[in-house]
Scaffold this motif. Sequence first.
Motif, PDB file in Angstrom:
ATOM      1  N   GLU A 175      -0.710   2.606  -4.913  1.00  0.00           N
ATOM      2  CA  GLU A 175      -1.297   3.929  -4.754  1.00  0.00           C
ATOM      3  C   GLU A 175      -1.828   4.432  -6.092  1.00  0.00           C
ATOM      4  O   GLU A 175      -1.288   4.091  -7.152  1.00  0.00           O
ATOM      5  CB  GLU A 175      -0.258   4.941  -4.241  1.00  0.00           C
TER       6      GLU A 175
ATOM      7  N   CYS B 200      -5.012   3.727  -1.643  1.00  0.00           N
ATOM      8  CA  CYS B 200      -3.975   2.719  -1.418  1.00  0.00           C
ATOM      9  C   CYS B 200      -4.669   1.366  -1.337  1.00  0.00           C
ATOM     10  O   CYS B 200      -5.327   1.062  -0.337  1.00  0.00           O
ATOM     11  CB  CYS B 200      -3.228   3.021  -0.128  1.00  0.00           C
TER      12      CYS B 200
ATOM     13  N   ILE C  76      -1.974   1.316   8.534  1.00  0.00           N
ATOM     14  CA  ILE C  76      -1.473   1.802   7.257  1.00  0.00           C
ATOM     15  C   ILE C  76      -0.928   3.224   7.411  1.00  0.00           C
ATOM     16  O   ILE C  76      -1.605   4.101   7.986  1.00  0.00           O
ATOM     17  CB  ILE C  76      -2.572   1.779   6.176  1.00  0.00           C
ATOM     18  N   HIS C  77       0.271   3.423   6.903  1.00  0.00           N
ATOM     19  CA  HIS C  77       0.936   4.727   6.962  1.00  0.00           C
ATOM     20  C   HIS C  77       1.014   5.335   5.566  1.00  0.00           C
ATOM     21  O   HIS C  77       1.135   4.619   4.563  1.00  0.00           O
ATOM     22  CB  HIS C  77       2.370   4.578   7.486  1.00  0.00           C
ATOM     23  N   TRP C  78       1.002   6.657   5.536  1.00  0.00           N
ATOM     24  CA  TRP C  78       1.315   7.422   4.328  1.00  0.00           C
ATOM     25  C   TRP C  78       2.570   8.255   4.610  1.00  0.00           C
ATOM     26  O   TRP C  78       2.683   8.891   5.665  1.00  0.00           O
ATOM     27  CB  TRP C  78       0.183   8.368   3.945  1.00  0.00           C
TER      28      TRP C  78
ATOM     29  N   ARG D  97      -1.207   8.159   9.608  1.00  0.00           N
ATOM     30  CA  ARG D  97      -1.401   6.727   9.811  1.00  0.00           C
ATOM     31  C   ARG D  97      -2.802   6.466  10.332  1.00  0.00           C
ATOM     32  O   ARG D  97      -3.355   7.277  11.092  1.00  0.00           O
ATOM     33  CB  ARG D  97      -0.376   6.226  10.825  1.00  0.00           C
TER      34      ARG D  97
ATOM     35  N   ILE E  66      -7.390  10.743   6.567  1.00  0.00           N
ATOM     36  CA  ILE E  66      -7.207   9.330   6.204  1.00  0.00           C
ATOM     37  C   ILE E  66      -8.412   8.549   6.713  1.00  0.00           C
ATOM     38  O   ILE E  66      -8.864   8.748   7.836  1.00  0.00           O
ATOM     39  CB  ILE E  66      -5.911   8.762   6.835  1.00  0.00           C
TER      40      ILE E  66
ATOM     41  N   CYS F 143       2.221   4.584   0.359  1.00  0.00           N
ATOM     42  CA  CYS F 143       1.543   3.949   1.495  1.00  0.00           C
ATOM     43  C   CYS F 143       2.261   2.654   1.836  1.00  0.00           C
ATOM     44  O   CYS F 143       2.884   2.020   0.977  1.00  0.00           O
ATOM     45  CB  CYS F 143       0.066   3.691   1.196  1.00  0.00           C
TER      46      CYS F 143
ATOM     47  N   TRP G  41       6.453  -1.216   0.427  1.00  0.00           N
ATOM     48  CA  TRP G  41       5.660  -0.023   0.238  1.00  0.00           C
ATOM     49  C   TRP G  41       5.225   0.022  -1.220  1.00  0.00           C
ATOM     50  O   TRP G  41       5.808  -0.639  -2.075  1.00  0.00           O
ATOM     51  CB  TRP G  41       6.477   1.230   0.592  1.00  0.00           C
TER      52      TRP G  41
END
Lengths: 109, 117
Positions: free
Chosen positions: B6, B22, B34-36, B50, B72, B98, B107
Motif C-alpha cells: 500500500e 495497492c 481485493i479488500h481494503w 472490496r 475503489i 489491502c 496482507w
Amino acid sequence: QTVVTQEPSLTVSPGGTVTLTCASSTGAVTSDYYPMWFQQKPGQAPRTLIYITNNKHSWTPARFSGSLLGGKAALTLSGVQPEDEADYYCLLFYGGAGVFGSGTRVTVL
Amino acid sequence: EVQLVESGGGLVKPGGSLRLSCGASGFTFSDAWIHWVRQAPGKGLEWVGRIKSEHDGGTTDYGAPVKARFTIWRDDSKNTVYLLLNSLRTEDTGVYYCGAPGVSPIWGQGTLVTVSS
C-alpha cells in the motif's frame, strides 16, 4: 446497525483446545455470510486464516479449523502453541458489505 | 511470493481527499477480489470495501461508515487497486491495509492516514 459479536478474551494452556465464536445481531450465521477469520499479532498486519467458513490457505496450520456451530461461525484452535497468542477477528458479509467482529484476544498461559 | 504494497497515506485536513494504491504481485491479480480494511490506533479491524474481479463483474461494496465517500477501482494492467478517500473525517484516521483473502493469507504492511487540522 449490524453488530458482530466475539468473546473479548480467552485464555488457553499450551497444547489445549479453544473455540472462538462469531455471532450476528441479525440471527443465525450461515455459510451465506461467507465467514472469514484473521489473526493479528501486535505491530503486524492481519493474516487470513480461514475464508468461506472453513477453507484454509496453505499457510494456515492444521490446528486451526473453521466451522458453523450453534448458529455462529466458529474458529477452533487444537493443540495450541505459544505463537498462537494473538488477536483474532471474524468477518461476516451482509449482501456484499462486510462487518468485522470486535476481536478476541487469545492468551496462551 | 505473494506481495501487496500500500502507498499514498499521509496527513490531510478534515474535508480533504487522498488516493491510496495497492500494488500486488505473486498471484493472478486479475482473478482476485481485493479488500481494503483499516485500523484506528489501538482499535480493531474495520472493513472498508472490496472490488470483485472483472470476470465476476468488477463491482464494489463498501462499509456503512465510508459508503458514498470512498471509491475503489482497479487497473489490472498495472496490478493495482486504488482507494479514493473523499470528505475525510478525523475518525477516518488509521492504518489502511489491502488484501486478497480468497487467494492468499498475506496482507500489505499498511499505509497510515491521519486526518487532522
